[in-house]
Design a protein around this motif. Structure first.
Motif, PDB file in Angstrom:
ATOM      1  N   LYS A 123      28.396  44.205  32.066  1.00 56.78           N
ATOM      2  CA  LYS A 123      28.962  44.944  33.129  1.00 56.78           C
ATOM      3  C   LYS A 123      29.851  43.984  33.907  1.00 56.78           C
ATOM      4  N   TRP A 124      29.111  42.905  34.363  1.00 57.03           N
ATOM      5  CA  TRP A 124      29.578  41.994  35.373  1.00 57.03           C
ATOM      6  C   TRP A 124      30.808  40.804  34.454  1.00 57.03           C
ATOM      7  N   LEU A 125      30.530  40.752  33.325  1.00 54.19           N
ATOM      8  CA  LEU A 125      31.118  39.899  32.424  1.00 54.19           C
ATOM      9  C   LEU A 125      32.740  40.669  32.367  1.00 54.19           C
ATOM     10  N   CYS A 126      32.357  41.824  31.865  1.00 53.18           N
ATOM     11  CA  CYS A 126      33.811  42.921  31.767  1.00 53.18           C
ATOM     12  C   CYS A 126      34.440  42.794  33.334  1.00 53.18           C
ATOM     13  N   GLN A 127      33.676  43.199  34.388  1.00 55.06           N
ATOM     14  CA  GLN A 127      34.305  43.220  35.675  1.00 55.06           C
ATOM     15  C   GLN A 127      35.090  41.857  35.887  1.00 55.06           C
ATOM     16  N   GLY A 128      34.501  40.803  35.844  1.00 51.85           N
ATOM     17  CA  GLY A 128      34.892  39.439  35.877  1.00 51.85           C
ATOM     18  C   GLY A 128      36.212  39.160  35.199  1.00 51.85           C
ATOM     19  N   LEU A 129      36.352  39.470  33.931  1.00 49.60           N
ATOM     20  CA  LEU A 129      37.582  39.294  33.218  1.00 49.60           C
ATOM     21  C   LEU A 129      38.589  40.216  33.562  1.00 49.60           C
ATOM     22  N   ARG A 130      38.100  41.500  33.873  1.00 51.07           N
ATOM     23  CA  ARG A 130      39.147  42.359  34.614  1.00 51.07           C
ATOM     24  C   ARG A 130      39.694  41.763  35.629  1.00 51.07           C
ATOM     25  N   GLY A 131      39.066  41.206  36.646  1.00 47.01           N
ATOM     26  CA  GLY A 131      39.655  40.721  37.976  1.00 47.01           C
ATOM     27  C   GLY A 131      40.571  39.412  37.515  1.00 47.01           C
ATOM     28  N   VAL A 132      40.327  38.806  36.374  1.00 48.28           N
ATOM     29  CA  VAL A 132      41.134  37.498  35.904  1.00 48.28           C
ATOM     30  C   VAL A 132      42.403  38.109  35.251  1.00 48.28           C
ATOM     31  N   PHE A 133      42.352  39.096  34.559  1.00 49.79           N
ATOM     32  CA  PHE A 133      43.490  39.214  33.567  1.00 49.79           C
ATOM     33  C   PHE A 133      44.573  40.586  33.939  1.00 49.79           C
ATOM     34  N   LEU A 134      43.722  41.373  34.918  1.00 51.91           N
ATOM     35  CA  LEU A 134      44.653  42.663  35.284  1.00 51.91           C
ATOM     36  C   LEU A 134      44.933  42.480  36.750  1.00 51.91           C
ATOM     37  N   PRO A 135      46.180  43.190  37.038  1.00 50.75           N
ATOM     38  CA  PRO A 135      46.655  42.971  38.432  1.00 50.75           C
ATOM     39  C   PRO A 135      45.755  43.600  39.342  1.00 50.75           C
ATOM     40  N   ASP A 136      45.937  43.616  40.801  1.00 46.51           N
ATOM     41  CA  ASP A 136      44.994  43.725  41.698  1.00 46.51           C
ATOM     42  C   ASP A 136      45.211  45.220  41.950  1.00 46.51           C
ATOM     43  N   SER A 137      46.174  45.884  41.522  1.00 45.07           N
ATOM     44  CA  SER A 137      46.335  47.254  41.730  1.00 45.07           C
ATOM     45  C   SER A 137      45.158  48.047  40.862  1.00 45.07           C
ATOM     46  N   ALA A 138      44.462  47.199  39.740  1.00 49.67           N
ATOM     47  CA  ALA A 138      43.362  48.074  39.008  1.00 49.67           C
ATOM     48  C   ALA A 138      42.075  47.965  39.828  1.00 49.67           C
ATOM     49  N   LYS A 139      42.048  47.507  41.185  1.00 49.30           N
ATOM     50  CA  LYS A 139      40.847  47.291  41.755  1.00 49.30           C
ATOM     51  C   LYS A 139      40.231  48.614  42.002  1.00 49.30           C
ATOM     52  N   VAL A 140      41.222  49.537  42.082  1.00 50.63           N
ATOM     53  CA  VAL A 140      40.716  50.985  42.335  1.00 50.63           C
ATOM     54  C   VAL A 140      39.534  51.671  41.304  1.00 50.63           C
ATOM     55  N   LEU A 141      39.705  51.132  40.099  1.00 48.87           N
ATOM     56  CA  LEU A 141      38.897  51.418  38.959  1.00 48.87           C
ATOM     57  C   LEU A 141      37.443  50.942  39.091  1.00 48.87           C
ATOM     58  N   GLU A 142      37.168  50.032  40.125  1.00 53.27           N
ATOM     59  CA  GLU A 142      35.884  49.485  40.334  1.00 53.27           C
ATOM     60  C   GLU A 142      35.014  50.298  41.489  1.00 53.27           C
ATOM     61  N   GLN A 143      33.864  50.334  41.367  1.00 53.45           N
ATOM     62  CA  GLN A 143      33.202  51.189  42.464  1.00 53.45           C
ATOM     63  C   GLN A 143      33.400  50.772  43.915  1.00 53.45           C
ATOM     64  N   ALA A 144      33.331  49.615  43.898  1.00 53.65           N
ATOM     65  CA  ALA A 144      33.715  48.731  45.409  1.00 53.65           C
ATOM     66  C   ALA A 144      35.180  48.618  45.631  1.00 53.65           C
ATOM     67  N   HIS A 145      36.131  48.782  44.835  1.00 48.60           N
ATOM     68  CA  HIS A 145      37.473  48.879  44.919  1.00 48.60           C
ATOM     69  C   HIS A 145      37.519  47.394  45.175  1.00 48.60           C
ATOM     70  N   ALA A 146      36.830  46.488  44.668  1.00 49.65           N
ATOM     71  CA  ALA A 146      37.341  45.053  44.725  1.00 49.65           C
ATOM     72  C   ALA A 146      36.548  44.464  43.641  1.00 49.65           C
ATOM     73  N   TRP A 147      36.983  43.000  43.113  1.00 52.16           N
ATOM     74  CA  TRP A 147      36.375  42.244  42.243  1.00 52.16           C
ATOM     75  C   TRP A 147      35.024  41.880  42.039  1.00 52.16           C
ATOM     76  N   GLU A 148      34.727  41.720  43.364  1.00 54.17           N
ATOM     77  CA  GLU A 148      33.402  41.178  43.673  1.00 54.17           C
ATOM     78  C   GLU A 148      32.995  39.787  42.975  1.00 54.17           C
ATOM     79  N   PHE A 149      33.813  38.919  42.856  1.00 54.67           N
ATOM     80  CA  PHE A 149      33.486  37.605  42.274  1.00 54.67           C
ATOM     81  C   PHE A 149      32.385  37.049  42.578  1.00 54.67           C
ATOM     82  N   GLY A 150      32.017  36.993  44.069  1.00 48.15           N
ATOM     83  CA  GLY A 150      30.798  36.243  44.525  1.00 48.15           C
ATOM     84  C   GLY A 150      29.494  36.999  44.059  1.00 48.15           C
TER      85      GLY A 150
END
Length: 231
Positions: free
Chosen positions: A175-202
């Motif tokens: 789950k976190w590997l997918c989310q991290g890679l989405r944060g790297v390769f997708l635009p910030d507009s795609a944050k809305v797809l995450e539950q927290a509406h953020a990439w949460e790299f920390g």
């Protein structure tokens, strides 16, 4: 060939079936599947590949012979992890080449995103590799290794949102590997797809690092050089 080809085939299949724009995210469903299949490919070259290959080596008494040589035990495990990182780089390069060529996925333009990709790529495969080494002790023989390892591999991908957008398996690395890679390769507009509406790299870094530590502990507790029939 199976390890390298399966994520690429799945990417073509899912991207061909789901081509519409994702509402409010500024991306297409095809673009969404590129980081997802990249994460799947990384887990395939680490967790699944090591879990099966080490079980086979144990059953064929390769591990027992290696244990009787002057080679330090740590060298064997470091070699396996380096193998995972090398094959993971090749798998990722293939999937990103497909994604940029056919699905308009853009590579990161700034050093910050490349830095995020670097530590995600180190922590993710390392944690999955350690878990693969640990689960390799579960199969009783080489014949049962594939069924024992592939089933949890597939289940983890489904419950972790690799194929469909659910987060039942939010505790697990995919789950976190997918989310991290989405944060790297997708635009910030795609944050809305995450539950927290953020990439949460920390949080991604903390979870993946925790699985590296947990995987190491499981390896120390579960790994055996001989199969169960030999005691």
């Amino acid at each position: 060939m199976f390890t390298f080809a399966l994520p690429v085939v799945f990417l073509f299949l899912f991207a061909s079936v789901f081509r519409d724009d994702v509402r409010g995210a500024g991306i297409t469903a095809s673009q969404l599947y590129v980081p997802a299949m990249t994460a799947s490919g990384i887990m395939s070259t680490s967790f699944q590949s090591l879990g099966i290959s080490i079980a086979v080596e144990r059953d064929e008494k390769v591990l027992r012979r290696l244990r009787g040589t002057p080679m330090p035990p740590a060298a064997y495990f470091l070699g396996k992890i380096w193998l995972v990182l090398f094959t993971g780089v090749l798998e990722t390069a293939i999937l990103l080449a497909v994604g940029t060529t056919f699905y308009d996925v853009h590579l990161p333009s700034g050093p910050g995103r490349w830095f995020d990709f670097a530590w995600i790529f180190v922590l993710g495969p390392t944690g999955c590799a350690l878990l693969g080494i640990a689960i390799s002790s579960v199969p009783k023989s080489a014949k049962s290794a594939s069924s024992v390892v592939v089933l949890p591999f597939l289940l983890l991908q489904f419950v972790s949102g690799v194929y469909i957008a659910i987060d039942i398996g939010a505790l697990f690395p995919p789950k976190w590997l997918c989310q991290g890679l989405r944060g790297v390769f997708l635009p910030d507009s795609a944050k809305v797809l995450e539950q927290a509406h953020a990439w949460e790299f920390g949080r991604i870094a903390l979870v993946l690092a925790a699985w590296c530590v947990g995987g190491l502990v499981l390896c120390l507790l579960a790994f055996r050089w001989k199969n169960r029939r030999e005691g």
